[in-house]
Design a protein around this motif. Structure first.
Motif, mmCIF file in Angstrom:
data_model
loop_
_atom_site.group_PDB
_atom_site.id
_atom_site.type_symbol
_atom_site.label_atom_id
_atom_site.label_comp_id
_atom_site.label_asym_id
_atom_site.label_seq_id
_atom_site.Cartn_x
_atom_site.Cartn_y
_atom_site.Cartn_z
ATOM 1 N N ALA A 191 0.816 -1.218 0.000
ATOM 2 C CA ALA A 191 0.000 0.000 0.000
ATOM 3 C C ALA A 191 0.843 1.259 0.000
ATOM 4 N N ASN A 192 2.081 1.186 0.519
ATOM 5 C CA ASN A 192 2.927 2.385 0.559
ATOM 6 C C ASN A 192 3.457 2.760 -0.819
ATOM 7 N N LEU A 193 3.500 1.790 -1.731
ATOM 8 C CA LEU A 193 4.044 2.062 -3.062
ATOM 9 C C LEU A 193 2.949 2.366 -4.077
ATOM 10 N N TYR A 194 1.773 1.807 -3.859
ATOM 11 C CA TYR A 194 0.698 1.955 -4.840
ATOM 12 C C TYR A 194 0.124 3.360 -4.800
ATOM 13 N N THR A 195 0.116 4.035 -5.941
ATOM 14 C CA THR A 195 -0.492 5.365 -6.009
ATOM 15 C C THR A 195 -1.475 5.406 -7.159
ATOM 16 N N ILE A 196 -2.582 6.106 -6.965
ATOM 17 C CA ILE A 196 -3.577 6.258 -8.026
ATOM 18 C C ILE A 196 -3.097 7.309 -9.010
ATOM 19 N N ASP A 197 -2.578 8.408 -8.510
ATOM 20 C CA ASP A 197 -1.884 9.387 -9.337
ATOM 21 C C ASP A 197 -0.962 10.161 -8.404
ATOM 22 N N SER A 198 -0.350 11.229 -8.922
ATOM 23 C CA SER A 198 0.648 11.942 -8.119
ATOM 24 C C SER A 198 0.042 12.558 -6.860
ATOM 25 N N ALA A 199 -1.249 12.816 -6.848
ATOM 26 C CA ALA A 199 -1.875 13.482 -5.705
ATOM 27 C C ALA A 199 -2.452 12.511 -4.689
ATOM 28 N N PHE A 200 -2.790 11.298 -5.136
ATOM 29 C CA PHE A 200 -3.510 10.367 -4.277
ATOM 30 C C PHE A 200 -2.670 9.157 -3.908
ATOM 31 N N ASN A 201 -2.186 9.154 -2.700
ATOM 32 C CA ASN A 201 -1.590 7.945 -2.168
ATOM 33 C C ASN A 201 -2.726 7.097 -1.619
ATOM 34 N N LEU A 202 -2.637 5.781 -1.783
ATOM 35 C CA LEU A 202 -3.757 4.926 -1.386
ATOM 36 C C LEU A 202 -4.085 5.053 0.096
ATOM 37 N N LEU A 203 -3.052 5.107 0.937
ATOM 38 C CA LEU A 203 -3.310 5.252 2.370
ATOM 39 C C LEU A 203 -3.971 6.593 2.673
ATOM 40 N N ASN A 204 -3.540 7.610 1.968
ATOM 41 C CA ASN A 204 -4.141 8.938 2.121
ATOM 42 C C ASN A 204 -5.625 8.872 1.800
ATOM 43 N N LEU A 205 -5.944 8.211 0.693
ATOM 44 C CA LEU A 205 -7.335 8.111 0.259
ATOM 45 C C LEU A 205 -8.160 7.312 1.259
ATOM 46 N N LYS A 206 -7.601 6.202 1.743
ATOM 47 C CA LYS A 206 -8.318 5.408 2.748
ATOM 48 C C LYS A 206 -8.561 6.226 4.015
#
Length: 319
Positions: free
Chosen positions: A66-81
């Motif tokens: 989860a720390n590496l997966y990003t949806i785009d430059s603004a959205f880190n997956l953990l941030n979104l969760k």
């Protein structure tokens, strides 16, 4: 504009289902729809779409790291969760479902990351948990969570939101009738934003002055009235600014509509002139055609008359 965004997001979800299943598009669209329903105060639908977004994350095969997966430059997956958990907690809190709100706020605090964006979300969750325990009259826990929020804000050097968190902490002291401690914390919060002239800081100052006035009044310190007056002055200035903003908005809208109306009239005049020119051309063309036809008919009749009225050569010999 909000309705257009809602329609567009729902279309994205439908399109992603028809074509190759694009989880990222559906995830972000669901999150956007949830946010729109939240702004429209439709709590039930906001909760439904926030939960749908969470389900899409959990089903995604890509979140092995989860720390590496990003949806785009603004959205880190953990941030979104984290944002989804925080938003769900807020929606439930507004529905007075305190236990559900507490559950989702605690889910935010369980996210293990020292990323600044995540820390900002966690600070908000701790602050909101403090509010939850205030409503439960658990003032000890309320203070603990408020202090955690203050600590994160201070570490991020975010003075404005640190002041807000301190204001929340001071409010707990007021509820405990520890007015002396409340006074100290309110003054500390005011000192943090003393030179901040942003609209958000001004609003915070209004609340802090008013609450400080209440704490001082209970301490029989009659400078309370000075702070109350400061609060009212800010409140009046904010109300006037808001009224001016509304008037300005109405005037600007009127100007835009007037300009549009003038543009439409200008376009209509141009169109009318074009039609008049077309009519003139058509009239001249028809007139020219009639002249040609008339000339042809006249010429034909003239020749016809010559043919049948001229004397024959025999007649000429007889004469």
């Amino acid at each position: 504009e909000i309705s257009a965004c809602l329609v567009g997001s729902e279309m994205c979800i439908r399109d992603s289902a028809k074509t190759d299943y694009n989880k990222e598009v559906e995830l972000l669209s669901s999150f956007l729809i949830a946010d729109i329903f939240s702004r429209l105060n439709n709590r039930e639908k906001a909760i439904r779409y926030f939960k749908k977004s969470l389900q899409l994350i959990r089903k995604d095969d890509l979140i092995k790291d989860a720390n590496l997966y990003t949806i785009d430059s603004a959205f880190n997956l953990l941030n979104l969760k984290g944002r989804m958990f925080l938003s769900l907690g807020t929606e439930y809190a507004k529905l007075n479902s305190i236990d559900s709100a507490k559950y989702f706020y605690e889910k935010v605090t369980e996210i293990n990351s020292f990323n600044n964006d995540i820390q900002i979300i966690k600070a908000s969750a701790y602050n909101n948990l403090s509010g939850v325990f205030i409503r439960k009259s658990s003032y000890g826990l309320a203070k603990n969570y408020a202090l955690k929020s203050v600590e994160i804000r201070r570490g991020l050097k975010d003075k404005l939101n640190e002041a807000a968190a301190l204001g929340n902490l001071a409010s707990v002291h007021v509820l405990e009738k520890n007015f002396k401690k409340a006074k100290e914390v309110y003054i500390k919060a005011l000192d943090l934003i003393d030179k901040d002239r942003s609209s958000k800081a001004v609003r915070y100052r209004e609340d802090l002055y008013f609450n400080l006035a209440w704490a001082l009044y209970n301490l029989e310190d009659f400078t309370a009235y000075d702070y109350q007056e400061k609060s009212y002055i800010i409140k009046d200035s904010l109300r006037n600014a808001e009224f001016e903003h509304i008037v300005k908005g109405v005037y600007e809208k009127y100007q835009v509509e007037l300009a549009q109306e003038q543009t439409n009239k200008a376009k209509a005049n141009v169109k009318l002139k074009e039609l008049e020119e077309q009519r003139k051309v058509l009239f001249l063309a028809i007139l020219s055609l009639l002249v040609i036809i008339s000339s042809g008919v006249i010429l034909y009749n003239y020749k016809f008359c010559l043919l049948y009225t001229s004397p024959s050569p025999r007649d000429r010999q007889k004469s």
